[in-house]
Write an enzyme that holds these catalytic residues in place. Structure first.
Site, PDB file in Angstrom:
ATOM      1  CD  GLU A 167      -2.944  -0.950   0.059  1.00 37.22           C
ATOM      2  OE1 GLU A 167      -3.543   0.135  -0.103  1.00 37.22           O
ATOM      3  OE2 GLU A 167      -3.076  -1.914  -0.716  1.00 37.22           O
ATOM      4  CB  SER A 441     -32.739 -30.824 -24.573  1.00 38.77           C
ATOM      5  OG  SER A 441     -32.080 -31.822 -25.335  1.00 38.77           O
TER       6      SER A 441
END
Length: 801
Positions: A167, A441
């Protein structure tokens, strides 16, 4: 005697009367606004005019107010410099003096929040409610509301260095803000890059004030507080306060809670590798479970630690990515009925919108979900009823119901919240409604959507014969089989008939020769199937398997429910969501999603999109009664089953040839769309309570039917709007009779697979129940219905209509 006065060398000879001094263009008192004699006397040397007299340059003309004045080049130069100097003075005052005074004033007016006050803010519960406003439950912080704050000196050096690397590498030397970092952030914002310029001190202030608004006022105050914090506190105190308050994901605020949430150990026992992972997650805590992101950040932090000489290169080379424990979950802190899976979907949705758990806890937010408590209870009861008596422990299930008018998820069942691991411990269970599976399907509805978008209709015909051979595009042929005898709908099979009997050869032919692969994937996305780059988990793999919902094409139950909801919503897509409204502790509404915000899905023309959806509904309406399922009493419905074949292995018993691994029933009325999945975790040979293979109509179908009936009970009857057929109308094509096929024998398919073709059993004849169908013209039907069967192993989607 008086010495004669020498004339001023800078005075001009009197002009002739024809000169401009006497023709009204010069001030009568001799004032010339461009007369730079004073500047010439005292500044010419400074300007490098050595040896130049006042009249060395020829006069030049300048224009002002349409009148010409004679100016020398030197006069013009001096005038420009004078303007530049004045602008610089003004800019210095505006951008340096004034801000400096303002900063000093701000410095004395602001206070730095203590870590104790921040911790108490972050410990507020998040409240969830059902769509009707009744309580669902609360989410407490990962620590349960009790926070242990480390003291200065208790944070391990390896943890601090990992956070610095991730950071703010200049933390120990900067004054609370990094000018270079701020300039980089400005550059990134202008150029579209990423990365901010905040120091650790600034990030602490941002979290402490719970204010992340991208405003200059917020940034200005943040800088002043950061500077003051560095003047009042030591670096050790600042990093400790920061690590006690920053959010790490998994509901964990503070390094101590994070160490427990990820590694089940105190912070003082974290290794360099574990510290690097936690430090890397600070930038994106909502991505804590994204292994690719976490690995990338961990690698960056480890490399930065080496670059800053905080980690030995040899230790870095030997380090491996640490594996966190399975995601810990915070249970509701009251007696509410909060489902863990719903909780996670709500939190994930809010994090995607910029509201992570840290922000939600700080704001004490109240979340109104889209979940209908009555529908949720019905879903759980329908699943329990449908699974009653099943003996196959590998069978799993999921049910998701979506409101087509809003996109809100009204019921969500992904299985039990908790399960036992191999050590007998309770651990969070998989949310099977959010795990993608082959849709089989059921995916043919999207093939049809792409076909209709081309202007083709339900009356178009294809060769629906069984065992058709298709060119694979690699020089070889593939054999595609239908699900059973009745799925062979003849050489002139209409699309409507093919959908009803689920003829694989027709839809494979349709995709390979008509629509192609990409338009099918596009139609699925338009309907609501979300892939990873859209925030979802479904995969629409770009190969021909997509035609039959097999191969690497997988979808979630939520996406299937949302996709079919677009058909139910007359071609208008409403994005599926779980959060209806978000309100903070002051009852201020952050956002409200209760009003419909949909748009036409399949065409920019709303009427065209409605026509496409209506034609899909016309085709899917006949599937429901053909599959021995019923619509809710008094209402019309439409839907499609789906079955995915088990991938047979050489060592398996011969009976496994007929087994299936995934089954579906997805269908809708105008007001509700529901997807039911019943299958296994991956490739499992499933059987029902009678020891027979399962199909879309055998377990998933009855669960869907039961839920739809319960949900629609007491509601007005519903009918679908009639739309004009697109292209050739199926009702204009004469009915043909397909001769009975010869006895089926076991053969080897013409594919690279070594799996033999299974024997295809037959099914009883079609039922007479029509579920409200007589109100609409019917399409040609066959005297017998298809029996269960299997398809080419390369396209595993054996289907029972």
């Amino acid at each position: 005697m008086v010495r004669p006065v020498e004339p001023d060398p800078y005075e001009r000879e009197p002009d002739l009367i024809t000169h401009h001094a006497h023709n009204g263009t010069e001030d009568p008192y001799g004032y010339d606004p461009y007369d730079d004699r004073y500047d010439d006397r005292h500044e010419s040397a400074a300007l490098g005019a050595e040896g130049e007299g006042p009249y060395d340059d020829e006069p030049a003309e300048d224009e002002e107010d349409g009148k010409k004045k004679v100016l020398t080049p030197k006069q013009r130069k001096k005038r420009r410099w004078r303007i530049v100097r004045r602008v610089l003075y003004a800019m210095f005052g505006l951008f340096v003096v004034v801000p400096a005074i303002a900063f000093v004033i701000t410095y004395f007016l602001v206070d730095v929040p203590s870590q104790e006050s921040v911790a108490s803010q972050q410990s507020r519960p998040i409240t969830l409610m059902y769509a009707d406003g009744s309580p669902m439950g609360k989410i407490a912080p990962a620590s349960g509301g009790s926070r242990y704050l480390l003291k200065p000196g208790e944070v391990p050096e390896v943890v601090k260095k990992a956070v610095y690397a991730a950071e703010d590498s200049s933390f120990e030397t900067n004054s609370g803000f990094d000018v270079g970092g701020i300039l980089r952030a400005v550059y990134n914002n202008v150029t579209g890059g990423q990365g901010g310029g905040s120091t650790i001190s600034q990030q602490y202030i941002k979290k402490a004030t719970a204010n992340e608004a991208p405003t200059l006022t917020r940034k200005w105050t943040e800088l002043a507080k950061s500077f003051k914090m560095n003047n009042q506190m030591s670096k050790e105190e600042i990093i400790t306060a920061y690590l006690n308050t920053i959010y790490f994901g998994r509901g964990a605020n503070g390094i101590e809670a994070a160490a427990q949430a990820y590694f089940k150990k105190p912070a003082k026992e974290l290794s360099a590798s574990e510290a690097a992972l936690l430090g890397g997650l600070i930038q994106g805590p909502s991505k804590s479970e994204n292994e690719a992101y976490a690995t990338r950040r961990w690698t960056f932090v480890m490399d930065q630690m080496v670059a800053n000489k905080w980690l030995d290169p040899g230790e870095r080379a030997a380090a491996q990515f640490p594996k966190p424990i399975p995601k810990a979950q915070a249970k509701a802190d009251d007696a509410g009925t909060l489902s863990l899976h719903i909780r996670n979907r709500v939190i994930d949705e809010l994090e995607a919108r910029g509201y992570d758990q840290d922000r939600l806890h700080q704001g004490g937010f109240k979340i109104t979900t889209t979940i209908d408590p009555k529908a949720q209870k019905m879903a759980e009861e329908s699943v329990a009823e449908g699974m009653k008596g099943q003996t196959d422990e590998s069978i799993l299930n999921a049910l998701v119901a979506v409101d087509p008018k809003t996109g809100g998820v009204v019921a969500y069942w992904g299985g039990p919240d908790w399960t036992k691991n191999d050590k007998g411990q309770d651990v969070p269970a998989h949310d099977w409604a959010n795990v993608p599976h082959n849709p089989g399907s059921a995916f043919k509805a999207f093939d049809l959507a792409a076909f209709l978008k081309m202007g083709k209709g339900l009356g178009e015909t294809f060769d629906g014969s069984n065992n058709r051979k298709f060119d694979s595009g690699t020089g070889s042929q593939r054999t595609i089989r239908n699900a059973g005898e009745s799925s062979n709908c003849g050489t002139q099979c209409t699309v409507a008939e093919a959908m009803k009997v689920s003829a694989n050869t027709v839809f494979y032919d349709m995709v390979i020769n008509k629509t192609k692969v990409d338009p099918v994937a596009k139609a699925a996305k338009e309907a609501g199937v979300r892939t990873e780059n859209e925030g979802g988990k479904s995969v629409l793999y770009p190969d021909l398997n997509i035609a039959l919902g097999g191969g690497r094409t997988v979808t979630t139950a939520e996406d299937m429910a949302a996709g079919f909801a677009t058909f139910a919503g007359e071609g208008v897509r409403q994005k599926q969501h779980f959060v209806a409204k978000l309100v903070n502790s002051e009852d201020e509404v952050e956002f409200d999603e209760t009003a419909p915000k949909g748009s036409p899905a399949f065409s920019d023309d709303a009427d065209k999109s409605k026509q496409i959806a209506g034609n899909i509904t016309d085709a899917l309406e006949e599937v429901v009664p053909y599959s021995k399922l019923k619509c809710p009493k008094g209402s019309e419905c439409a839907g499609k089953t789906g079955t995915q074949q088990y991938d047979f292995k050489d060592e398996d018993p011969a009976s496994y040839h007929e087994r299936n691994a995934q089954t579906w029933m997805v269908g809708y009325t105008p007001s509700i769309s529901t997807a039911v999945w019943v299958g296994g975790d991956g490739n499992k040979p499933l059987h029902d309570k009678s020891g027979k293979p399962i199909y879309g109509r055998t377990i998933a179908g009855p669960i869907w039917e039961d839920f739809m009936s319960r949900y629609m009970t007491g509601k007005p009857s519903e009918k679908f709007d009639t739309v004009k057929p697109i292209g050739k109308d199926a009702r204009s094509v004469p009915t043909t009779t397909v001769p009975k096929p010869p006895p089926v024998t076991t053969t080897t398919p013409e594919t690279p697979s070594t799996t033999p073709t299974p024997t295809i059993p037959t099914e009883p004849t079609e039922p007479t129940e029509t579920g409200g169908w007589p109100t609409k013209p019917t399409k040609p039907t066959k005297p017998t219905r298809p029996g269960p069967g299997t398809s080419d192993p390369l396209f595993p989607n054996g289907e029972s209509p």
